[in-house]
Design a protein around this motif. Structure first.
Motif, mmCIF file in Angstrom:
data_model
loop_
_atom_site.group_PDB
_atom_site.id
_atom_site.type_symbol
_atom_site.label_atom_id
_atom_site.label_comp_id
_atom_site.label_asym_id
_atom_site.label_seq_id
_atom_site.Cartn_x
_atom_site.Cartn_y
_atom_site.Cartn_z
ATOM 1 N N ASP A 17 0.833 -1.204 0.000
ATOM 2 C CA ASP A 17 0.000 0.000 0.000
ATOM 3 C C ASP A 17 0.866 1.252 0.000
ATOM 4 O OD1 ASP A 17 -2.298 -1.380 -0.072
ATOM 5 O OD2 ASP A 17 -2.863 -1.058 2.032
ATOM 6 N N VAL A 18 1.842 1.267 0.894
ATOM 7 C CA VAL A 18 2.648 2.475 1.078
ATOM 8 C C VAL A 18 3.448 2.795 -0.191
ATOM 9 C CG1 VAL A 18 4.634 3.428 2.312
ATOM 10 C CG2 VAL A 18 2.765 2.351 3.590
ATOM 11 N N ASN A 20 2.696 1.639 -3.172
ATOM 12 C CA ASN A 20 1.796 1.457 -4.316
ATOM 13 C C ASN A 20 2.343 0.406 -5.285
ATOM 14 O OD1 ASN A 20 -0.436 1.785 -5.855
ATOM 15 N ND2 ASN A 20 0.132 3.764 -6.733
ATOM 16 N N PHE A 41 9.607 9.935 5.288
ATOM 17 C CA PHE A 41 8.155 10.107 5.210
ATOM 18 C C PHE A 41 7.458 8.750 5.037
ATOM 19 C CE2 PHE A 41 4.292 11.520 2.756
ATOM 20 C CZ PHE A 41 3.679 12.110 3.846
ATOM 21 N N GLU A 45 4.740 6.528 7.320
ATOM 22 C CA GLU A 45 3.545 5.863 6.780
ATOM 23 C C GLU A 45 3.513 4.387 7.171
ATOM 24 O OE1 GLU A 45 2.361 6.389 2.741
ATOM 25 O OE2 GLU A 45 3.237 8.382 2.597
ATOM 26 N N GLU A 52 -2.192 1.294 13.008
ATOM 27 C CA GLU A 52 -3.625 1.167 12.760
ATOM 28 C C GLU A 52 -4.029 -0.295 12.674
ATOM 29 O OE1 GLU A 52 -4.976 3.619 9.526
ATOM 30 O OE2 GLU A 52 -4.589 5.455 10.627
ATOM 31 N N ARG B 14 -9.346 -2.614 -1.709
ATOM 32 C CA ARG B 14 -7.960 -2.694 -2.206
ATOM 33 C C ARG B 14 -7.900 -3.350 -3.581
ATOM 34 N NH1 ARG B 14 -6.473 -2.752 3.042
ATOM 35 N NH2 ARG B 14 -4.732 -1.366 3.468
ATOM 36 N N ARG B 18 -6.473 -1.695 -7.123
ATOM 37 C CA ARG B 18 -5.391 -2.305 -7.900
ATOM 38 C C ARG B 18 -5.862 -2.701 -9.296
ATOM 39 N NH1 ARG B 18 -1.606 -1.711 -4.520
ATOM 40 N NH2 ARG B 18 -1.570 -2.600 -2.424
ATOM 41 N N ASP B 39 -8.589 5.046 5.710
ATOM 42 C CA ASP B 39 -7.621 5.462 6.721
ATOM 43 C C ASP B 39 -6.455 6.142 5.998
ATOM 44 O OD1 ASP B 39 -6.196 3.466 5.526
ATOM 45 O OD2 ASP B 39 -6.396 2.037 7.175
ATOM 46 N N PHE B 40 -5.434 6.449 6.765
ATOM 47 C CA PHE B 40 -4.291 7.169 6.211
ATOM 48 C C PHE B 40 -3.657 6.429 5.036
ATOM 49 C CE2 PHE B 40 0.322 7.768 6.214
ATOM 50 C CZ PHE B 40 0.396 9.119 5.982
ATOM 51 N N THR B 41 -3.461 5.117 5.203
ATOM 52 C CA THR B 41 -2.776 4.344 4.173
ATOM 53 C C THR B 41 -3.603 4.267 2.893
ATOM 54 O OG1 THR B 41 -1.944 3.025 5.998
ATOM 55 C CG2 THR B 41 -1.520 2.203 3.801
ATOM 56 N N LEU B 45 -2.781 5.661 -0.879
ATOM 57 C CA LEU B 45 -2.806 4.758 -2.028
ATOM 58 C C LEU B 45 -3.692 5.313 -3.145
ATOM 59 C CD1 LEU B 45 -2.019 1.977 -3.158
ATOM 60 C CD2 LEU B 45 -3.947 1.002 -1.919
ATOM 61 N N GLU B 48 -2.118 8.433 -4.781
ATOM 62 C CA GLU B 48 -1.050 8.125 -5.742
ATOM 63 C C GLU B 48 -1.615 7.595 -7.041
ATOM 64 O OE1 GLU B 48 2.507 6.266 -5.093
ATOM 65 O OE2 GLU B 48 2.946 7.214 -3.156
ATOM 66 N N THR B 49 -2.662 6.783 -6.928
ATOM 67 C CA THR B 49 -3.281 6.220 -8.122
ATOM 68 C C THR B 49 -3.824 7.324 -9.027
ATOM 69 O OG1 THR B 49 -3.907 4.353 -6.759
ATOM 70 C CG2 THR B 49 -4.971 4.522 -8.890
ATOM 71 N N LEU B 52 -0.982 9.491 -10.714
ATOM 72 C CA LEU B 52 -0.255 8.919 -11.833
ATOM 73 C C LEU B 52 -0.757 9.525 -13.134
ATOM 74 C CD1 LEU B 52 0.010 5.160 -10.861
ATOM 75 C CD2 LEU B 52 1.824 6.868 -10.927
ATOM 76 N N HIS B 79 2.383 15.553 5.124
ATOM 77 C CA HIS B 79 1.563 14.368 5.357
ATOM 78 C C HIS B 79 0.075 14.655 5.220
ATOM 79 C CE1 HIS B 79 1.982 16.765 8.922
ATOM 80 N NE2 HIS B 79 1.062 16.087 9.562
#
Lengths: 81, 632
Positions: A17-18, A20, A41, A45, A52, B14, B18, B39-41, B45, B48-49, B52, B79
């Motif tokens: 995930d982090v 990608n 950074f 993460e 979490e 997820r 993907r 959540d943060f993660t 994700l 970023e997707t 791109l 962040h």
């Protein structure tokens, strides 16, 4: 309590995930210098993802002592057992 | 604290991210994926997707105006970008973000060659951390010195606002200050002039009035922190490690708060709350349990909880949110509690559209949107039943459907508040009168049904079109309408408060706000016109938009007469109007032709230009009397 195998499976998902990606292979020796883009950074993460996922909080000492994936796995193992 | 708890979860999320590959639809697919509990993660994700493909440039068609947001901060906010951008994505708004080099916000503002100037923001968010602002404070300070520090901090902030506006003609958002400081006195901290904690409290209070006076919007981080607890938002260890004042984990929530302000500025907050009845507004099923069997009001904790839901809904209505009902019930059963249950807070008059029948909820919600003449994307649907919620989400993905705790109605108002659907930056008089306006509409419909022909109906309405130039008083509402009107909108050009001010100041342009009154009441501002004299003797209608609720009442030809007068006053001999097609404005495709314009150009993309000769223009006769409103 999580087994080491389970922890590595969870960490693989977090790392994917982090960064990608979907092809990360984690070994205990893997560290920031081995992975493109693993900067401070991304480090935060990763720690957040772990916090979490396991509902734990890593303290400053623990974070500072992390040198590789193996260290992270042991901290998780210690904190969840 | 569970973040974004009003959004649903998807175990397949997820996998779905993907699996995204189609470059053409990736933005739309990601908008859908942003509307889950992230959540943060996951936020990172998804961000970023999207990036791109759509890093700097927005996709061709988004819901709102693309935003270039500069976050000018005194410590690290790297962040928080993903959370902000994904909050925009959730609302179909493209947000590009920028952050100053560490600590250099003032230098970058002042230096025209800085990368901040190259970024050219159209919104600026000032995010100052508490440590930065409370520099110099210590417990031994006198009252005078502490006050001087407070005054200095406030005036420095004000300087930043002025600089940002002067350099970028941008909107400004100011984050309030987190009280991260440990108390020194304790309960009566206010008695220690040099207390940093007290300093933050006073600073936040004065920041608010300073922001209100300056037209700056507040990002109320202090309020969020009061609700969630300091340790949720701030981690002193992280501050020591990486100078992040807001915990990275809170990025999705922080981004939501920013995203709401941005959406509200574009008039894209939700407008209407559609309520289910059984086990949402009261306990029990009215069709089975009867009026006496309902759990509502004093005597039971659950009954009090339902009263709390109703009271919250009623207060939302009082400040401008429209209420509607969609329920699977016989109409007579459903309306009865509103009429005769003593503990009901909501009464028939509070509900602008009431649909109780046995059709599926998606159809009913569509019918409500149609009846109220508002877009489906301005509706929030509240229902205790997960089946109904999922059905509506599937059928009408543009309708917001919050997850609600199924065990206790007392918690529902907090979920609605946290979700921020109805974020508003100002309360206009019209907002307060909205429910009354919808009721007047019903009375008009009834009269229409009784009138024998259209002309006599229109005549009997005794309509008056009252117009004025754009002014300070109406400005909020004008911006709201410009940014949220989708259907009757010839060009769908979106403008900010600053743009509207520029029109007011331009002698070669006119901005008109039109209000329609009739024997049933005031319909409020129903149309906006912007005309610009771009060439000698030609006025181009830059913007013509109208509220759909006054369709079919001769407002269009009456408005044209007014535009013609204004254009002539500028010395124009011809009037030019463009139609720019969008997914929603097909209804005005032939607008100018219907009004007697000649189409001079039709383009392949569906757009067209039409022209009217003002020297031969004959005004239509209508039943509307036009007057200029006299300033108060």
């Amino acid at each position: 309590m999580s087994t080491t195998v389970e922890i590595y499976a969870a960490l693989t998902e977090i790392f994917n995930d982090v960064f990608n990606r979907d092809d990360m292979i984690l070994t205990p020796e893997l560290s920031a210098k081995d992975v493109k883009g693993w900067d401070s950074f991304k480090q935060i993460e990763i720690i957040l993802g772990v916090e979490e996922r396991y509902s734990i909080r890593l303290n400053t000492k623990e974070i500072d002592s992390l040198k590789c994936v193996g260290d992270l796995a042991s901290v998780i193992l210690k904190k969840t057992s | 604290m569970e973040q974004l708890r009003w959004l649903p979860e998807d175990p397949e999320w997820r996998r779905r991210v993907r699996a995204l590959s189609d470059a053409e639809t990736i933005w739309c697919d990601c908008v859908a994926l942003a509307n889950y509990r992230l959540d943060f993660t996951k936020t990172g994700l998804l961000d970023e997707t999207v990036r791109l493909r759509h890093k700097e440039a927005p996709p061709p068609k988004t819901g709102g105006k693309p935003v270039r947001l500069a976050i000018l901060a005194s410590s690290t906010v790297a962040h928080l970008h993903a959370g902000i951008r994904v909050a925009g994505l959730r609302r179909n708004i493209h947000i590009a973000t920028y952050e100053n080099d560490y600590g250099q916000y003032l230098q970058e503002l002042l230096d025209p060659s800085s990368s901040l100037h190259a970024f050219a923001p159209n919104e600026v968010l000032f995010a100052f951390d508490a440590y930065h602002l409370a520099q110099g404070l210590h417990a031994a300070l006198s009252q005078e010195s502490a006050t001087a520090l407070l005054d200095r901090a406030l005036s420095q902030i004000e300087t930043c606002w002025s600089l940002a506006r002067e350099k970028f003609q941008c909107a400004v958002i100011q984050q309030t200050v987190l009280d991260v400081f440990p108390a020194l006195l304790g309960n009566n901290e206010q008695r220690l002039p040099g207390s940093r904690s007290r300093f933050v409290t006073e600073l936040n209070a004065r920041l608010r009035s300073q922001a209100d006076a300056a037209g700056v919007d507040i990002l109320a981080l202090d309020d969020a922190c009061r609700r969630d607890g300091l340790s949720t938002w701030h981690d002193p260890a992280l501050w020591s490690r990486s100078k992040q004042e807001v915990r990275p984990a809170l990025s999705p929530t922080y981004g939501e708060l920013v995203g709401r302000i941005i959406a509200a500025r574009q008039g894209r907050s939700y407008k209407c709350l559609v309520l289910d009845l059984d086990n949402t507004l009261w306990g029990g099923v009215v069709g089975d349990d009867g009026l006496d069997g309902l759990v509502l009001g004093q005597g039971s904790a659950l009954g009090e909880g339902f009263v709390a839901v109703q009271e919250y809904a009623k207060d939302l209505a009082r400040r401008g949110v429209i209420l509607a009902v969609s329920s699977k019930n016989d109409h007579a059963n459903a309306i009865e509690p509103f009429q005769s249950h003593p503990e009901m807070v909501l009464r028939p008059n509070d509900i602008a559209a009431f649909r109780a029948n046995w059709q599926d909820k998606a159809s009913n919600i569509r019918a409500i949107a149609e009846e109220l003449n508002i877009g489906l994307d301005s509706l929030v649907f509240l229902d205790d039943n997960p089946f109904e919620r999922n059905l509506v989400r599937q059928e009408l993905p543009m309708v917001a459907v919050p997850e609600v705790p199924d065990d206790d109605p007392s918690l529902v108002p907090y979920v609605l508040a946290d979700a921020g659907y109805f974020e508003s930056l100002a309360v206009t008089a019209e907002d307060r009168e909205r429910t009354a306006q919808y009721q007047e509409n019903r009375a008009r419909e009834e009269l229409k049904a009784s009138a024998t022909d259209m002309a006599s109906y229109l005549k009997s309405l005794e309509m008056r079109l009252v117009w004025s130039r754009f002014d300070k008083v109406g400005q909020q509402r004008v911006v709201q309408l410009i940014n949220k009107t989708n259907q009757f909108n010839l060009t769908t050009r979106r403008y900010t408060t600053e743009d509207v001010e520029a029109i007011m100041a331009d002698p070669k342009s006119f901005g008109l706000q039109l209000r329609l009154l009739d024997r049933f009441g005031d319909n409020g501002i129903i149309a906006i016109i912007i005309g610009r004299m771009l060439e000698e003797s030609i006025v181009t209608i830059d913007t013509w938009l109208m509220s759909c609720r006054v369709l079919g009442r001769q407002v269009e030809p009456t408005t044209l007469i007014l535009i013609a007068e204004q254009a002539r006053a500028l010395g124009a001999r011809r009037l030019v109007g463009d139609y720019i097609p969008t997914a929603k404005n097909g209804m005005v495709k032939d607008h100018y032709e219907k009004l007697g314009f000649t189409v001079t150009e039709r383009r392949e993309d569906g757009s067209s230009t039409a022209e009217l000769n003002l020297e031969t223009f004959t005004p239509a006769e209508t039943f509307i009397e036009t007057t200029e409103s006299t300033p108060p």
